[in-house]
Design a protein around this motif. Structure first.
Motif, PDB file in Angstrom:
ATOM      1  N   PRO A 261       0.815  -1.218   0.000  1.00  0.00           N
ATOM      2  CA  PRO A 261       0.000   0.000   0.000  1.00  0.00           C
ATOM      3  C   PRO A 261       0.847   1.265   0.000  1.00  0.00           C
ATOM      4  CG  PRO A 261       0.034  -0.963   2.191  1.00  0.00           C
ATOM      5  CD  PRO A 261       0.754  -1.929   1.287  1.00  0.00           C
ATOM      6  N   SER A 262       2.087   1.162   0.440  1.00  0.00           N
ATOM      7  CA  SER A 262       2.989   2.309   0.479  1.00  0.00           C
ATOM      8  C   SER A 262       4.192   2.036  -0.413  1.00  0.00           C
ATOM      9  CB  SER A 262       3.437   2.573   1.919  1.00  0.00           C
ATOM     10  OG  SER A 262       4.054   1.405   2.453  1.00  0.00           O
ATOM     11  N   GLN A 263       5.106   2.999  -0.483  1.00  0.00           N
ATOM     12  CA  GLN A 263       6.254   2.898  -1.374  1.00  0.00           C
ATOM     13  C   GLN A 263       7.218   1.801  -0.889  1.00  0.00           C
ATOM     14  OE1 GLN A 263       4.825   5.835  -0.399  1.00  0.00           O
ATOM     15  NE2 GLN A 263       3.928   5.954  -2.428  1.00  0.00           N
ATOM     16  N   PRO A 264       7.495   0.788  -1.702  1.00  0.00           N
ATOM     17  CA  PRO A 264       8.400  -0.283  -1.266  1.00  0.00           C
ATOM     18  C   PRO A 264       9.860   0.125  -1.255  1.00  0.00           C
ATOM     19  CG  PRO A 264       7.635  -0.701  -3.498  1.00  0.00           C
ATOM     20  CD  PRO A 264       6.875   0.496  -3.005  1.00  0.00           C
ATOM     21  N   MET A 265      10.230   1.161  -2.006  1.00  0.00           N
ATOM     22  CA  MET A 265      11.627   1.603  -2.067  1.00  0.00           C
ATOM     23  C   MET A 265      11.652   3.114  -2.218  1.00  0.00           C
ATOM     24  SD  MET A 265      12.945  -1.272  -4.798  1.00  0.00           S
ATOM     25  CE  MET A 265      12.032  -2.829  -4.801  1.00  0.00           C
ATOM     26  N   GLY A 266      12.608   3.761  -1.585  1.00  0.00           N
ATOM     27  CA  GLY A 266      12.735   5.210  -1.656  1.00  0.00           C
ATOM     28  C   GLY A 266      14.172   5.652  -1.759  1.00  0.00           C
ATOM     29  N   ASP A 267      14.356   6.963  -1.972  1.00  0.00           N
ATOM     30  CA  ASP A 267      15.687   7.568  -2.104  1.00  0.00           C
ATOM     31  C   ASP A 267      16.515   6.769  -3.102  1.00  0.00           C
ATOM     32  OD1 ASP A 267      17.916   9.164  -1.699  1.00  0.00           O
ATOM     33  OD2 ASP A 267      18.570   8.039   0.070  1.00  0.00           O
ATOM     34  N   ILE A 268      16.016   6.689  -4.334  1.00  0.00           N
ATOM     35  CA  ILE A 268      16.613   5.824  -5.348  1.00  0.00           C
ATOM     36  C   ILE A 268      17.466   6.646  -6.310  1.00  0.00           C
ATOM     37  CG2 ILE A 268      16.125   4.250  -7.258  1.00  0.00           C
ATOM     38  CD1 ILE A 268      13.436   3.622  -5.899  1.00  0.00           C
ATOM     39  N   THR A 269      18.720   6.243  -6.461  1.00  0.00           N
ATOM     40  CA  THR A 269      19.547   6.753  -7.565  1.00  0.00           C
ATOM     41  C   THR A 269      19.974   5.626  -8.498  1.00  0.00           C
ATOM     42  OG1 THR A 269      21.593   6.556  -6.280  1.00  0.00           O
ATOM     43  CG2 THR A 269      20.419   8.663  -6.168  1.00  0.00           C
ATOM     44  N   GLY A 270      19.704   4.378  -8.108  1.00  0.00           N
ATOM     45  CA  GLY A 270      20.049   3.251  -8.976  1.00  0.00           C
ATOM     46  C   GLY A 270      19.261   2.008  -8.602  1.00  0.00           C
TER      47      GLY A 270
ATOM     48  N   GLU B  38      11.592   7.618  -6.151  1.00  0.00           N
ATOM     49  CA  GLU B  38      11.114   6.549  -5.289  1.00  0.00           C
ATOM     50  C   GLU B  38      10.235   5.619  -6.113  1.00  0.00           C
ATOM     51  OE1 GLU B  38       8.983   8.307  -2.059  1.00  0.00           O
ATOM     52  OE2 GLU B  38       7.174   8.696  -3.224  1.00  0.00           O
ATOM     53  N   MET B  39       9.835   4.501  -5.520  1.00  0.00           N
ATOM     54  CA  MET B  39       9.054   3.498  -6.244  1.00  0.00           C
ATOM     55  C   MET B  39       7.702   3.302  -5.578  1.00  0.00           C
ATOM     56  SD  MET B  39       9.935  -0.533  -7.018  1.00  0.00           S
ATOM     57  CE  MET B  39      11.422  -0.134  -7.950  1.00  0.00           C
ATOM     58  N   GLU B  40       6.678   3.089  -6.398  1.00  0.00           N
ATOM     59  CA  GLU B  40       5.384   2.662  -5.885  1.00  0.00           C
ATOM     60  C   GLU B  40       4.959   1.394  -6.611  1.00  0.00           C
ATOM     61  OE1 GLU B  40       2.733   5.915  -6.460  1.00  0.00           O
ATOM     62  OE2 GLU B  40       2.461   5.565  -8.594  1.00  0.00           O
ATOM     63  N   ASP B  41       4.082   0.663  -5.969  1.00  0.00           N
ATOM     64  CA  ASP B  41       3.579  -0.595  -6.515  1.00  0.00           C
ATOM     65  C   ASP B  41       2.329  -0.274  -7.330  1.00  0.00           C
ATOM     66  OD1 ASP B  41       2.735  -3.165  -7.024  1.00  0.00           O
ATOM     67  OD2 ASP B  41       3.271  -3.911  -5.037  1.00  0.00           O
ATOM     68  N   GLN B  42       2.517  -0.104  -8.632  1.00  0.00           N
ATOM     69  CA  GLN B  42       1.409   0.331  -9.488  1.00  0.00           C
ATOM     70  C   GLN B  42       0.341  -0.736  -9.677  1.00  0.00           C
ATOM     71  OE1 GLN B  42       1.808   3.930 -12.339  1.00  0.00           O
ATOM     72  NE2 GLN B  42       2.698   2.136 -13.288  1.00  0.00           N
ATOM     73  N   ARG B  43       0.598  -1.953  -9.229  1.00  0.00           N
ATOM     74  CA  ARG B  43      -0.442  -2.974  -9.303  1.00  0.00           C
ATOM     75  C   ARG B  43      -1.664  -2.564  -8.494  1.00  0.00           C
ATOM     76  NH1 ARG B  43       2.615  -8.079  -7.153  1.00  0.00           N
ATOM     77  NH2 ARG B  43       3.311  -6.476  -5.690  1.00  0.00           N
ATOM     78  N   ASN B  44      -1.494  -1.665  -7.518  1.00  0.00           N
ATOM     79  CA  ASN B  44      -2.640  -1.137  -6.781  1.00  0.00           C
ATOM     80  C   ASN B  44      -3.735  -0.643  -7.716  1.00  0.00           C
ATOM     81  OD1 ASN B  44      -2.360  -0.984  -3.725  1.00  0.00           O
ATOM     82  ND2 ASN B  44      -0.343  -0.200  -4.340  1.00  0.00           N
ATOM     83  N   TRP B  45      -3.328  -0.014  -8.809  1.00  0.00           N
ATOM     84  CA  TRP B  45      -4.267   0.591  -9.756  1.00  0.00           C
ATOM     85  C   TRP B  45      -4.479  -0.296 -10.987  1.00  0.00           C
ATOM     86  CZ3 TRP B  45      -0.345   3.214  -7.247  1.00  0.00           C
ATOM     87  CH2 TRP B  45      -0.733   4.211  -6.352  1.00  0.00           C
ATOM     88  N   SER B  46      -4.044  -1.522 -10.925  1.00  0.00           N
ATOM     89  CA  SER B  46      -4.083  -2.516 -12.010  1.00  0.00           C
ATOM     90  C   SER B  46      -3.114  -2.201 -13.139  1.00  0.00           C
ATOM     91  CB  SER B  46      -5.502  -2.751 -12.550  1.00  0.00           C
ATOM     92  OG  SER B  46      -5.986  -1.703 -13.354  1.00  0.00           O
ATOM     93  N   ASP B  47      -2.153  -1.280 -12.928  1.00  0.00           N
ATOM     94  CA  ASP B  47      -1.047  -1.147 -13.874  1.00  0.00           C
ATOM     95  C   ASP B  47      -0.139  -2.366 -13.706  1.00  0.00           C
ATOM     96  OD1 ASP B  47      -0.762   2.129 -14.671  1.00  0.00           O
ATOM     97  OD2 ASP B  47      -1.923   1.619 -12.893  1.00  0.00           O
TER      98      ASP B  47
END
Length: 658
Positions: free
Chosen positions: A179-188, A208-217
């Motif tokens: 439900p929240s961002q699985p990874m943050g502060d990403i440069t690689g 940062e990353m979000e789990d777009q499957r939440n929205w069926s992406d």
């Protein structure tokens, strides 16, 4: 044309994407005169991808998709995507390398974009975007480069994250949807699928990353700026962002794909889900509309009721329920300042109309909006806290837990399964992207949504509300677009593809996606309105329906067949080619199947045995839309294989083995 670069139909066919069409075919297929995205396929040795003026898609190394997309969307204050105007688009190619420059503007020229990219056969891909405001600061909720990572091959897989201080972290892409961002502060980011590896570097902003499957992406999304930053924000000076992709790895000889086996028919230990009709005031239509809906049928009516719902509409809904012999389930949308008292008032009004709901789910209006898990939630009763009051107001009904919007909101405000009799949510396919390729990709994510919801269900029955291409309400902004120009548009209530062949094929894909899941019911349409099975008068143009000769949309015939299958033992076809979906059940001792081609190239499908088939395609669509009885009257052909043109649906009857 340069060697290794394809355009138009060739590129689209290879991707299962889009090709340019004109005239009646365009309207019958997509419900709009707007042309599909013109993808160009780029091949540079082992590197290949699709290119348009809006994104780079399906980035593959030795045929393995490692990056789903790199795009540069600009979001407005309601999270809708501005349609860009392309001013310049040029590519050059030489010696295993391609470079390109795309100049665009959005919002009437208030923001300019320059996108520059280069790619080589060595697996190197560089994309730079520079955004420049014109005439003052530009307000946006998000702007700039976005990278999508595929879910097939990466769900639960390891990934190494590089952070802005240079440190690295070994973690995994989440299996169940976060439900929240699985990874943050990403440069690689570094990860592998099989023998192929992707190394991606980000510059110019904190990602940062979000789990777009939440929205069926069907993707994990790495984006900027982080959601912890305030939005809406302003761009008041030029900004540049860079993404560098490096792909590597060899394909082992023993992993080369063998010939695709012929599809096989299999009976599942699962029944076909119930198919309902979504109802709210304005979606019911006149008496002749209801007569046609009676031919389609429904397992149940999903009635949305709020304080302003009129007694006349409730009486009509009760009459339709009686005519269809279909129970009424209710979505109760309550005013925030009178939530618990509003339940008793609505119960009395429903009883006066002769409606005794079989199931109810109650939600305060403020919970139609989406909130980050760590954000300030609305004061007052949360959804679970309304369940006791709902039981008191409707003592004979089953009471559900969940939301009336997407899995996103369900996941962020998870129901207590011990309190409810079933869990519930809906889905829209056009939250983040509205091109045809993105909408068909949502079908990859639906099974993972079902699995994640089931993991939270505590074993309670799992029911879906309206599952649609368009968006019923906007949880991420103040309004939903009415899409008066009938474009492929994110966060728009009416989507033109709903009323075309595309919508029928996509619905078959939705039904097929429930294979092996706990989903016991869903809705794909309403009688009329923006999600209607019948194209009644709308405040926007409806190409192909202006002459009044077409009384149903192609989806009507899919819904009718699915209603006949509901509750029966389910059958499937195994080993289908890419882009083909099938859904079926045992009806009257035979296997009844709907087989849909969700790609832009013709697919030939050998059948396990000789069958009877009718084809809903561009040639038959006009007749099928003019006649609700088309499935009964159209001649069936005896066939040993199916030739499925783009976005066609075959209705197949096959004898079962003795």
């Amino acid at each position: 044309m340069d060697s290794g670069m394809e355009t138009g139909a060739n590129a689209a066919s290879a991707a299962g994407g889009d090709a340019a069409e004109v005239g009646e075919d365009l309207v019958l297929t997509f419900g709009t005169e707007e042309q599909p995205v013109p993808w160009r396929r780029i091949s540079l040795g082992p590197l290949s991808f699709l290119l348009s003026d809006q994104s780079i898609r399906r980035i593959c190394w030795h045929g393995t998709e490692l990056v789903r997309a790199i795009s540069w969307p600009i979001r407005d204050e309601n999270w809708a995507t501005y349609p860009p105007t392309t001013l310049h688009d040029a590519t050059a190619r030489s010696d295993g390398r391609i470079t390109g420059r795309i100049e665009q503007s959005v919002a009437g020229g208030r923001l300019g974009l320059v996108v520059e990219f280069s790619a080589s056969a060595a697996g190197e891909l560089l994309v730079t975007v520079t955004m420049t405001p014109a005439g003052g600061p530009f307000a946006t909720n998000r702007a700039g480069l976005t990278v999508l990572h595929p879910i097939l091959g990466l769900t639960g897989a390891p990934v190494t994250v590089t952070h802005s201080d240079g440190s690295t972290e070994a973690t995994e892409f989440p299996k169940h949807i976060k439900p929240s961002q699985p990874m943050g502060d990403i440069t690689g980011l570094s990860y592998s699928i099989g023998a192929s590896k992707a190394d991606i570097r980000f510059e110019g902003e904190v990602f940062e990353m979000e789990d777009q499957r939440n929205w069926s992406d069907a993707s994990y999304k790495t984006y900027c700026v982080p959601l912890k930053e305030p939005f809406t924000y302003e761009i008041d000076a030029p900004i540049s962002q860079i993404v560098r992709v490096s792909l590597s790895g060899k394909v082992a000889a023993d992993t080369r794909s063998a010939a695709t086996p012929a599809p096989q028919l299999e009976t599942l230990d699962q029944v076909a889900p119930a198919l309902g009709l979504a109802l709210e005031e304005g979606w019911l239509g006149r008496a002749e509309v209801q007569e046609t809906i009676g031919l389609c049928g429904a397992s149940h009516l999903l009635l949305r009721v709020e304080a302003t719902t009129s007694p006349g509409f409730l009486a009509q809904a009760a009459a339709l329920s009686k005519a269809l012999v279909a129970p009424i389930d209710t979505e109760l949308l309550l005013d925030d300042d009178a939530a618990e008292g509003g339940l008793a008032t609505i119960a009395a009004r429903l009883a006066e109309a002769g409606i005794a709901p079989h199931r109810v789910i109650a939600l305060r209006r403020s919970f139609l909006q989406s909130y980050q898990p760590t954000a300030q939630w609305p004061e007052g009763p949360r959804p679970d806290e309304l369940i006791p009051a709902a039981r008191q107001a409707f003592p004979q009904a089953q009471v559900g837990g969940g939301v009336l919007t997407n899995f996103t909101e369900f996941n962020r405000c998870r129901p207590n399964s011990a309190l409810c009799d079933f869990i519930f949510h809906g889905n829209s396919a056009t939250v983040h992207a509205a091109d045809d390729l993105s909408v068909t990709e949502t079908l990859e994510a639906l099974p993972q949504i079902y699995a994640s919801a089931q993991a939270l269900s505590g074993g309670q029955p799992y029911r879906l509300g309206l599952v649609s291409i368009g968006m019923r309400t906007n949880p991420y902004g103040t309004s939903v677009s009415e899409n008066v120009e009938q474009r492929r548009e994110t966060m728009a209530r009416p989507d033109p593809r709903h009323r075309a062949l595309f919508g029928a094929a996509w619905a078959v894909g939705v039904l097929a996606s429930t294979e092996g899941s706990a989903v016991e019911a869903l809705c794909l349409a309403a009688p009329t309105g923006p999600f209607g099975l019948l194209p009644t008068q709308q405040p926007y143009a409806q190409p192909g329906f202006d002459e009044g000769e077409r009384c149903v949309v192609p989806l009507f015939h899919v819904a009718r067949a699915a209603c006949e299958m509901a509750g029966n033992a389910r059958v499937i076809l195994r080993d289908l080619p890419e882009g083909v979906a099938a859904y079926g059940a045992v009806v009257d001792g035979c296997a009844r199947l709907m087989v849909a081609n969700l790609s832009q190239s013709t697919r030939n499908l050998p059948l396990p045995k000789t069958a009877r088939a009718s084809l809903l395609d561009r040639e038959s669509a006009a007749a099928a839309m003019a006649d609700p009885h088309w499935l009964d009257s159209t001649p069936e052909q005896r066939v040993k294989s199916l030739d499925l043109t783009p976005y066609s649906v075959a209705f197949v009857t096959m004898e079962l083995e003795e």
